[in-house]
Design a protein around this motif. Structure first.
Motif, PDB file in Angstrom:
ATOM      1  N   ALA A 143      -1.054   5.177   3.106  1.00 58.33           N
ATOM      2  CA  ALA A 143      -0.583   6.514   3.456  1.00 58.33           C
ATOM      3  C   ALA A 143       0.822   6.699   4.196  1.00 58.33           C
ATOM      4  O   ALA A 143       1.701   7.439   3.961  1.00 58.33           O
ATOM      5  CB  ALA A 143      -1.673   7.332   4.003  1.00 58.33           C
ATOM      6  N   ASP A 193      -5.010   3.765   5.272  1.00 60.64           N
ATOM      7  CA  ASP A 193      -4.186   4.458   6.255  1.00 60.64           C
ATOM      8  C   ASP A 193      -2.546   3.734   6.158  1.00 60.64           C
ATOM      9  O   ASP A 193      -1.701   4.519   6.150  1.00 60.64           O
ATOM     10  CB  ASP A 193      -4.654   3.855   7.583  1.00 60.64           C
ATOM     11  CG  ASP A 193      -5.747   4.989   8.085  1.00 60.64           C
ATOM     12  OD1 ASP A 193      -6.208   6.100   7.313  1.00 60.64           O
ATOM     13  OD2 ASP A 193      -6.669   4.732   9.055  1.00 60.64           O
ATOM     14  N   ARG A 223       0.873  -1.026  -2.925  1.00 58.25           N
ATOM     15  CA  ARG A 223       0.013  -0.078  -2.329  1.00 58.25           C
ATOM     16  C   ARG A 223      -1.602  -0.473  -2.374  1.00 58.25           C
ATOM     17  O   ARG A 223      -2.218  -0.198  -1.345  1.00 58.25           O
ATOM     18  CB  ARG A 223       0.219   1.137  -3.426  1.00 58.25           C
ATOM     19  CG  ARG A 223      -0.732   2.428  -3.249  1.00 58.25           C
ATOM     20  CD  ARG A 223      -0.698   3.356  -4.473  1.00 58.25           C
ATOM     21  NE  ARG A 223      -1.678   2.692  -5.518  1.00 58.25           N
ATOM     22  CZ  ARG A 223      -1.365   2.809  -6.756  1.00 58.25           C
ATOM     23  NH1 ARG A 223      -0.792   3.917  -7.148  1.00 58.25           N
ATOM     24  NH2 ARG A 223      -2.158   2.153  -7.680  1.00 58.25           N
ATOM     25  N   TYR A 227       2.037   7.077  -5.531  1.00 64.21           N
ATOM     26  CA  TYR A 227       0.823   7.548  -5.777  1.00 64.21           C
ATOM     27  C   TYR A 227       0.004   7.635  -6.923  1.00 64.21           C
ATOM     28  O   TYR A 227      -1.123   7.658  -7.197  1.00 64.21           O
ATOM     29  CB  TYR A 227       0.378   8.793  -5.041  1.00 64.21           C
ATOM     30  CG  TYR A 227       0.607   8.669  -3.318  1.00 64.21           C
ATOM     31  CD1 TYR A 227      -0.407   7.834  -2.759  1.00 64.21           C
ATOM     32  CD2 TYR A 227       1.628   9.364  -2.595  1.00 64.21           C
ATOM     33  CE1 TYR A 227      -0.364   7.730  -1.311  1.00 64.21           C
ATOM     34  CE2 TYR A 227       1.928   9.054  -1.346  1.00 64.21           C
ATOM     35  CZ  TYR A 227       0.920   8.219  -0.583  1.00 64.21           C
ATOM     36  OH  TYR A 227       0.723   8.381   0.832  1.00 64.21           O
ATOM     37  N   PRO A 234      -7.937   5.435  -3.763  1.00 61.10           N
ATOM     38  CA  PRO A 234      -8.030   5.011  -2.079  1.00 61.10           C
ATOM     39  C   PRO A 234      -9.393   4.512  -1.921  1.00 61.10           C
ATOM     40  O   PRO A 234      -9.585   3.464  -1.207  1.00 61.10           O
ATOM     41  CB  PRO A 234      -8.056   6.211  -1.437  1.00 61.10           C
ATOM     42  CG  PRO A 234      -7.283   7.293  -2.342  1.00 61.10           C
ATOM     43  CD  PRO A 234      -7.264   7.037  -3.722  1.00 61.10           C
TER      44      PRO A 234
END
Length: 142
Positions: free
Chosen positions: A58, A55, A49, A73, A78
């Protein structure tokens, strides 16, 4: 099957347990190693991740089963991604995040867990994930 009293939750738990069971079966681990399969999944998903763009992270996360998406997550920042990692940096981070002894090596752990995860996203999305990795790291992913 888990019984929460809410069928949607039951389905989410069953899907997550199914994915963990796939990891255990891929390694030949008995079912009593559920904590280990969870730790392996988490140890591979987090650096994956963090290596992707926001982008792409996600888009990939959106295809994961709901509870697995929560694991993916958990703790994500981010604004601090993508983290530049080559193959060795990625493998080092996986090893640091996996608190159990490894049968084989870290690269095999990544290949096995990623192979299971790959089965839960579209081929196009998996191709995008690999395309977002340096060549040496992409070669580790199935």
């Amino acid at each position: 099957m888990v019984e929460t009293g809410f069928s949607s939750f039951d389905t989410m738990v069953d899907k997550a347990n199914g994915l963990l069971k796939e990891i255990e079966e891929a390694f030949g681990w008995p079912k009593d190693r559920r904590k280990q399969s969870y730790a392996a999944l988490r140890a591979v998903l987090h650096p994956l991740r963090d290596r992707l763009t926001v982008d792409e992270s996600a888009q990939f996360g959106a295809q994961l089963p709901t509870l697995i998406r929560g694991i993916y997550y958990d703790g994500w920042r981010p604004a601090e991604t993508p983290v530049k990692m080559d193959k060795e940096g990625f493998l080092t981070r996986v090893r640091q995040e996996f608190p159990y002894s490894i049968e084989g090596d870290t690269e095999q752990l990544v290949r096995t867990v990623a192979g299971v995860v790959k089965g839960h996203v579209s081929d196009g999305e998996w191709a995008d994930v690999k395309a977002g990795m340096p060549t040496s790291l992409a070669a580790v992913l199935p």
